[in-house]
Every structure is written in C-alpha cells, then in structure tokens.
Design a protein around this motif. Structure first.
Motif, PDB file in Angstrom:
ATOM      1  N   LEU A   1       4.758   1.634  -4.655  1.00  9.75           N
ATOM      2  CA  LEU A   1       4.498   0.203  -4.757  1.00  9.75           C
ATOM      3  C   LEU A   1       3.614  -0.079  -5.958  1.00  9.75           C
ATOM      4  O   LEU A   1       2.622   0.621  -6.187  1.00  9.75           O
ATOM      5  N   ASP A   2       3.988  -1.102  -6.695  1.00 10.82           N
ATOM      6  CA  ASP A   2       3.201  -1.616  -7.822  1.00 10.82           C
ATOM      7  C   ASP A   2       2.657  -2.968  -7.384  1.00 10.82           C
ATOM      8  O   ASP A   2       3.403  -3.930  -7.241  1.00 10.82           O
TER       9      ASP A   2
ATOM     10  N   TYR B   1       8.985  -0.507  -5.401  1.00 16.60           N
ATOM     11  CA  TYR B   1       8.749  -1.911  -5.063  1.00 16.60           C
ATOM     12  C   TYR B   1       7.654  -2.497  -5.934  1.00 16.60           C
ATOM     13  O   TYR B   1       6.826  -1.777  -6.488  1.00 16.60           O
ATOM     14  N   LYS B   2       7.662  -3.819  -5.995  1.00 15.13           N
ATOM     15  CA  LYS B   2       6.579  -4.583  -6.606  1.00 15.13           C
ATOM     16  C   LYS B   2       6.079  -5.566  -5.553  1.00 15.13           C
ATOM     17  O   LYS B   2       6.865  -6.067  -4.751  1.00 15.13           O
TER      18      LYS B   2
ATOM     19  N   THR C   1      -2.273  -1.843  -9.365  1.00 14.27           N
ATOM     20  CA  THR C   1      -2.547  -0.634  -8.599  1.00 14.27           C
ATOM     21  C   THR C   1      -1.204  -0.063  -8.160  1.00 14.27           C
ATOM     22  O   THR C   1      -0.342  -0.799  -7.697  1.00 14.27           O
ATOM     23  N   LEU C   2      -1.055   1.229  -8.325  1.00 16.40           N
ATOM     24  CA  LEU C   2       0.165   1.941  -7.928  1.00 16.40           C
ATOM     25  C   LEU C   2      -0.164   2.801  -6.715  1.00 16.40           C
ATOM     26  O   LEU C   2      -1.186   3.499  -6.710  1.00 16.40           O
ATOM     27  N   VAL C   3       0.692   2.727  -5.691  1.00 17.89           N
ATOM     28  CA  VAL C   3       0.457   3.477  -4.461  1.00 17.89           C
ATOM     29  C   VAL C   3       1.753   4.164  -4.054  1.00 17.89           C
ATOM     30  O   VAL C   3       2.819   3.549  -4.078  1.00 17.89           O
ATOM     31  N   VAL C   4       1.650   5.437  -3.673  1.00 22.85           N
ATOM     32  CA  VAL C   4       2.801   6.202  -3.195  1.00 22.85           C
ATOM     33  C   VAL C   4       2.602   6.492  -1.704  1.00 22.85           C
ATOM     34  O   VAL C   4       1.515   6.919  -1.290  1.00 22.85           O
TER      35      VAL C   4
ATOM     36  N   ARG D   1      -2.746   7.254  -5.120  1.00 26.26           N
ATOM     37  CA  ARG D   1      -3.089   5.892  -5.568  1.00 26.26           C
ATOM     38  C   ARG D   1      -3.817   5.993  -6.904  1.00 26.26           C
ATOM     39  O   ARG D   1      -4.611   6.901  -7.121  1.00 26.26           O
ATOM     40  N   ASP D   2      -3.544   5.014  -7.780  1.00 29.88           N
ATOM     41  CA  ASP D   2      -4.277   4.922  -9.035  1.00 29.88           C
ATOM     42  C   ASP D   2      -4.253   3.486  -9.517  1.00 29.88           C
ATOM     43  O   ASP D   2      -3.323   2.731  -9.215  1.00 29.88           O
ATOM     44  N   ARG D   3      -5.296   3.118 -10.238  1.00 28.85           N
ATOM     45  CA  ARG D   3      -5.389   1.777 -10.824  1.00 28.85           C
ATOM     46  C   ARG D   3      -5.220   1.886 -12.334  1.00 28.85           C
ATOM     47  O   ARG D   3      -5.695   2.841 -12.942  1.00 28.85           O
TER      48      ARG D   3
END
Length: 117
Positions: free
Chosen positions: A23-24, A53-54, A76-79, A88-90
């Motif tokens: 997710l973005d 997804y966004k 923020t990107l979350v797997v 997760r990373d920003r």
C-alpha cells in the motif's frame, strides 16, 4: 496493476486475502508523492503476483484507512503478508528513491524460493 482503496471495508477485505499486498499512502497535494508515483508504478508492473494499492489519506474514507494502518506521513509504503504488516518505510521530504529501492529489494528477498524446499 495498482488499485485504489477508498473504504475501510475494502482495506480490511484486502488484508483478509492471503498473499502479499503493498500500500502507498499518499495525498494528491503531496509533492514527494508525485515524485515517487512512477517508481511505485514500475515496481508494481514488475511484480504481477503481488497486489498493489494506493490510499488517498485526504479523502474522509481514506483517512480512516490511514488511521487504521497507523500512517502519519505521506508518502508511506507498507507491505502486508496474509494481513500482517511485515515492512514499512516513509519517503522523506525532499523525496528520495531510497525507500522504493528498499521496497524493491525487500520484495525480491521475500519472493526468493527457499533453499530448503
């Protein structure tokens, strides 16, 4: 292909599915979000077995998803794997491609076949 998650019920339904989901979390007014979008698209195109997804955190419904995911920064990107967050990373401001490079390396690592069968 990247799909947009607009409702909390969609988010919960996607996390209930087995497998990987990325997710973005973004805002249409976020400069770094626009900078990383082509890179995120490229990663999504190269990993057809993963759902991408966004989530627009500015929409009322999207903000509920963002709150449920405990996201406080755009982008923020979350797997998730089988509904559980595993990465997760920003993306900083000014934007850097480093979080997306890290995402791509992480996805390659978890998609490698196990040497133990």
């Amino acid at each position: 292909m990247i799909s947009e998650i607009q409702w909390l019920s969609e988010f919960e339904a996607e996390l209930a599915k087995p497998g990987l989901a990325v997710l973005d979390f973004y805002s249409p007014h976020c400069g770094p979000c626009h900078v990383i979008a082509p890179l995120y698209n490229r990663i999504a195109e190269s990993h057809s077995t993963i759902r991408f997804y966004k989530v627009n955190g500015l929409d009322e419904e999207g903000s509920q998803v963002q709150q449920k995911a405990a996201v406080t920064w755009w982008p923020t990107l979350v797997v998730y794997r089988d509904g559980q967050e595993i990465w997760r990373d920003r993306v900083p401001n000014p934007p850097s491609s480093k979080p997306l490079e890290s995402l791509e390396e992480f996805l390659k690592t978890i998609l490698l076949p196990s040497p133990y069968g």
